[in-house]
Structures are given as C-alpha cells and as structure tokens.
Design an enzyme around this catalytic site. Structure first.
Site, PDB file in Angstrom:
ATOM      1  N   LYS A  79      51.230  46.795  35.695  1.00  0.00           N
ATOM      2  CA  LYS A  79      51.954  46.992  36.970  1.00  0.00           C
ATOM      3  C   LYS A  79      53.509  47.149  36.841  1.00  0.00           C
ATOM      4  O   LYS A  79      53.976  46.820  35.827  1.00  0.00           O
ATOM      5  CB  LYS A  79      52.140  45.407  37.574  1.00  0.00           C
ATOM      6  CG  LYS A  79      52.475  45.450  39.126  1.00  0.00           C
ATOM      7  CD  LYS A  79      52.632  44.103  39.517  1.00  0.00           C
ATOM      8  CE  LYS A  79      52.754  43.975  40.970  1.00  0.00           C
ATOM      9  NZ  LYS A  79      53.012  42.477  41.837  1.00  0.00           N
ATOM     10  N   SER A 154      50.113  42.237  46.047  1.00  0.00           N
ATOM     11  CA  SER A 154      51.167  43.384  45.789  1.00  0.00           C
ATOM     12  C   SER A 154      50.634  44.341  44.515  1.00  0.00           C
ATOM     13  O   SER A 154      50.951  45.318  44.422  1.00  0.00           O
ATOM     14  CB  SER A 154      52.407  42.996  45.447  1.00  0.00           C
ATOM     15  OG  SER A 154      52.833  42.036  44.546  1.00  0.00           O
ATOM     16  N   SER A 178      49.850  37.687  44.541  1.00  0.00           N
ATOM     17  CA  SER A 178      49.584  39.035  44.252  1.00  0.00           C
ATOM     18  C   SER A 178      48.635  39.505  43.040  1.00  0.00           C
ATOM     19  O   SER A 178      48.492  40.414  42.709  1.00  0.00           O
ATOM     20  CB  SER A 178      51.031  39.696  43.959  1.00  0.00           C
ATOM     21  OG  SER A 178      51.442  39.855  45.376  1.00  0.00           O
TER      22      SER A 178
END
Ligand code: GLN
Length: 476
Positions: A79, A154, A178
């Site tokens: 990420k 997210s 997330s």
C-alpha cells in the site's frame, strides 16, 4: 510451471526444487498487472527492477542449493502509505506526487529480508482516509468481482491486487477497518494484528494510536506466514511491543474444537444487509460444526464507536498532517499567493490535499482547540476506554468474537461519494477493534446472489493472533 494459484509456501518449495524460478514468478505477475491495471487502477508505481533483482538473488540461492528464506518467491504489493527507499510513495495524495523516500518501512524491509519480491505500490484513499478508495488523488480502484463497484478502502488497491491475481500477497494499513473491510469486499483474507505487534516505522501516519500494518492474502495460512515475518519489536518504533512472536503457521495445526466464540448482538442490528447476515450466520454454524461453542454476548458501548473514532482519528490526523507544509516533503505551490511564507503554506495545502483530508484536518483541529478539547477529545478518549472494557468483559467469557466485517457487500462507485456519514458507517463493525487495539481478521464466508464476496470478521484478545487465525482457518 503455473505458480499463480499456489500458496506462498508452495511457491517457495517450487523455487527451491527448481521447478520454477523466482524470476518467472515475478514476470507472470507483471503480465497479469499489465493486462489488468488499465481497468482496475490498482498499482500507482511499479518496481520492476527491484523485484527482478530480488528474484535473481533467490534464483542464485536456489541454484546453489542453499535453503531459501520463508518468503522466497512471494510476489507482494505494498500500500502506498508505506515508505520505500528510492521508490515513489504518494499516500494517494497529490501533495506527495513526487516524493521519493530515503528509507524503507520496517514491514517492507522485513518482507524483503525474508525473500519477498516487491512488485510495486498500490492505490489507496488519500492518507488512508476512506472506505471505498474513491478518495485517491489518482482515481478510484475498481473491484475485480464487478468493475462498477468499489473494492472498499482505504487499502482497496492491496485487496484488489490479491483478488485479481496481480500479487500473491499484499500489505495494507488499518486505522478504522482499512484492511478488513476491503478484504471482505474483494473476497480475500485480511488481517489486522494487535496494536504494537507490527512496527509502524515508515508508515505515513494517519492516526498514530489507531494505525496498524497487516497482510492481505489468498489463504489464512499465507496471512499467518506474512505476519510471522513482519511481526515483532522494532527499536525504530517505541510503540512496537516486545512480545514473543509465535510460529503462526504451526499454530494453525491446532484444531478450533473447544474454542468459545462470542456473537455480540450489537453487530447484527439495523443496517445489516440480509444476505450478509445469512452468510455470516452460515460461517458461525460452520465454526459450531467444527466444535466451537457459540455464546451470545453483549458489547453495550458499540453504538458510540463511530462518533468516538471520528473524534480521535481526526484529532490525531490534524496533528500528523501538519508536517505537509510545502517545505519538508513533495509538492510546493510557488505562484500567486504562495509568494509569502504563510501564503505558501496555505496554497500548498489547499492544492495538495483533497476534500476528505481537508474535512478531517478541520474537524480534528476543532476537536483539539482550547475550549472544545475536554468536550470532544477527552470525552472520546473516555468512551474509548469503555469500548475497550466491552472487549475485556467479553474475553472473560469467550476466546474470540465473530461478526460481519462490513454491513453490505461492495457498493457502486459514486453511490456514497457525496454522503460522508453514509461512508463512515461502512466501518461500523471494524472501528471498535482499532479503538481497543485488539487483533481481527476478515475471511470470505460466501457470496451474495449478485456474486459479490462477503466476509466474516473474527476478533481476538490482545496479542492472540494465533486463536484468530485458527478460527479463520476453520471458517475458511
Ligand atoms: N474508513 C475509515 C476512515 O475513513 C478507516 C480508514 C482506515 O482504516 N485507514 O477513517
């Protein structure tokens, strides 16, 4: 040899036995990325040279007959909120569009030390603020199961990467859900470890007391393997815990039989989609058949979790994001108003941050301001203690809690984009664990009639990822 559908340990074994090369494994993932990324928008930056250099090292070891490290041949995605030396890291924000960090996040460094190949950096909501990936400055990620729908957020890029076969595993971050929520919406396994289990060094901070790094994977065993590598004390993060790290994969061999699982009634109330409810109840039955005792429990403060989270998270975010001022990192506005110092700060932040990030900075600054601090921030911290006590009370009676991960399957892109409150409710079942610091996993437990994945959430005691993983394996 076709390696894309193998578990991480099977890939390692194949490379060790010279039935496949790490180079060919990496190349096959890049091929899938090339085919899919135009549609799914999962990767923001690729690190081909870095991945292939690592692959060459692994192939060299294999050629010499040296035993391979635990993640040899594992093709992973990171990420884009975890910094990577020499590799652009944007946090999904325009303000970091050109930022190239000088060091590696500990979790990434540990993956690479264990033989993993970093394929690239994945799209995410800006500074990890969001539940749908629509808050990225680089456009939304699309759900591989239905490209008109969100992957969750997210960490939507990391979840979609694993779901679409663009990576064998991935790292995400979880501040309010997330990792678990996008895992649920994309039909993969997503694990949030205990607060402090994995170092946050090199994780771009959103809300420091809530941020966790954890893995996405195709199987519970793969998630256990990745956690084993990234967990443990790191002198660079004073909040990382000096607690022994078990061999999570070995722990999986223990049966789930005899474990007590609590089902909190507050997680099955209004707003829960009937198909999600049915799939989760099916998962609970599966655990009961595996020999678990199902115990109804109550978590009386659950209703306060979302408001508490949005005070604590925004307060911490407003402080953490003060560092993005046009001086120290990335983008700097230079024209017009930006010719004076205060104008430069203002214009840089105005142009560099997106709407949701600005909303949170304002909310958090307000909650921390003199005169309001006690009414909002202090009050929220007190309620946070009550929420933590709900878990402590429940864990006196049961070994773990089982709930839905998300109230609905993946929603349409744009569906909640103009309604921040509706979006905030996407994390209604996940924020509690972040506030209490307990570990949690989402594991697929079925599909809706429309073919959308549904996830089951399992929450455990502090530092008891082993039990969470064992139950997840039984539910898998
Ligand atoms: N959706 C939640 C938020 O927007 C959680 C995000 C996260 O866990 N990073 O804050």
């Amino acid at each position: 040899m076709e390696t894309a559908s193998l578990t991480l340990s099977a890939v390692r074994a194949a490379v060790e036995a010279k039935k496949a090369t790490a180079t060919a494994v990496a190349e096959s993932y890049y091929k899938t990325i090339e085919a899919e990324n135009g549609t799914l928008n999962v990767f923001l930056t690729l690190s081909r040279e870095r991945a292939l250099a690592q692959a060459a090292k692994i192939d060299d070891l294999a050629a010499k007959g040296t035993p391979l490290p635990p993640l040899a041949g594992a093709a992973v995605a990171i990420k884009d909120v975890m910094v990577t030396r020499g590799l652009r890291t944007t946090a999904g924000s325009k303000i970091l569009e050109t930022y190239v960090p000088p060091y590696d996040c500990t979790a990434v460094a540990r993956l690479e030390a264990a033989g993993a190949m970093v394929l690239g950096k994945t799209n995410c909501d800006e500074f990890a603020m969001g539940s749908s990936n629509e808050n990225s400055a680089y456009g939304p990620v699309r759900n591989p199961h239905d490209t008109t729908r969100v992957p969750g957020g997210s960490s939507g890029g990391s979840a979609a990467a694993v779901a679409a076969g663009m990576a064998a595993a991935a790292l995400g971050s979880d501040t309010g859900g997330s990792i678990r929520q996008p895992a649920s919406l994309c039909g993969v396994v997503g694990l949030m470890p205990t607060y402090g289990r994995v170092s946050r060094y090199g994780l771009i901070a959103f809300a420091s007391s809530l941020d966790h790094i954890g893995p996405f994977a195709n199987t519970v065993e793969d998630a256990a393997l990745v956690l084993r590598v990234i967990a443990g004390r790191d002198p660079m993060d004073s909040t990382s815990a000096d607690v022994p790290v078990p061999d999570y994969v070995a722990e999986l061999a223990k049966p789930a039989r005899g474990l007590k699982i609590g089902v909190p009634k507050e997680y099955f109330g209004e707003g829960l989609d009937p198909e999600v409810r049915a799939a989760v109840e099916g998962g609970i039955q599966k655990l009961a058949k595996a020999g678990c005792e199902v115990v109804p429990v109550s978590m009386p403060h659950t209703a306060y979790a979302i408001p508490t989270y949005y005070v604590v998270a925004t307060a911490e975010a407003s402080a953490n994001l003060a560092r993005f001022d046009g001086v120290r990192y990335g983008f700097r506005a230079k024209d017009g108003d930006a010719r004076t110092l205060s104008g430069m700060y203002r214009t840089t932040r105005d142009r560099g941050f997106g709407t949701e990030v600005k909303r949170r900075i304002m909310l958090g600054t307000y909650a921390l301001s003199a005169g309001y601090y006690d009414a909002y921030y202090l009050k929220a911290q007190r309620v946070r203690t009550l929420l933590t006590r709900d878990f402590e009370e429940a864990f006196k009676r049961v070994d773990a809690l089982v709930t839905p991960t998300s109230p609905t399957p993946a929603f349409k892109i744009g569906e909640k984009a103009d309604d921040p409150l509706a979006m905030y409710l996407a994390d209604i079942y996940t924020v509690t664990a972040d506030l209490a610091g307990v570990p949690g996993i989402s594991v697929p437990c079925g599909k809706s009639k429309a073919g959308l994945p549904i996830g089951l959430q399992i929450l455990g005691r502090h530092f008891d990822e082993s039990t969470v993983l064992r139950l997840a394996k039984a539910a898998e």
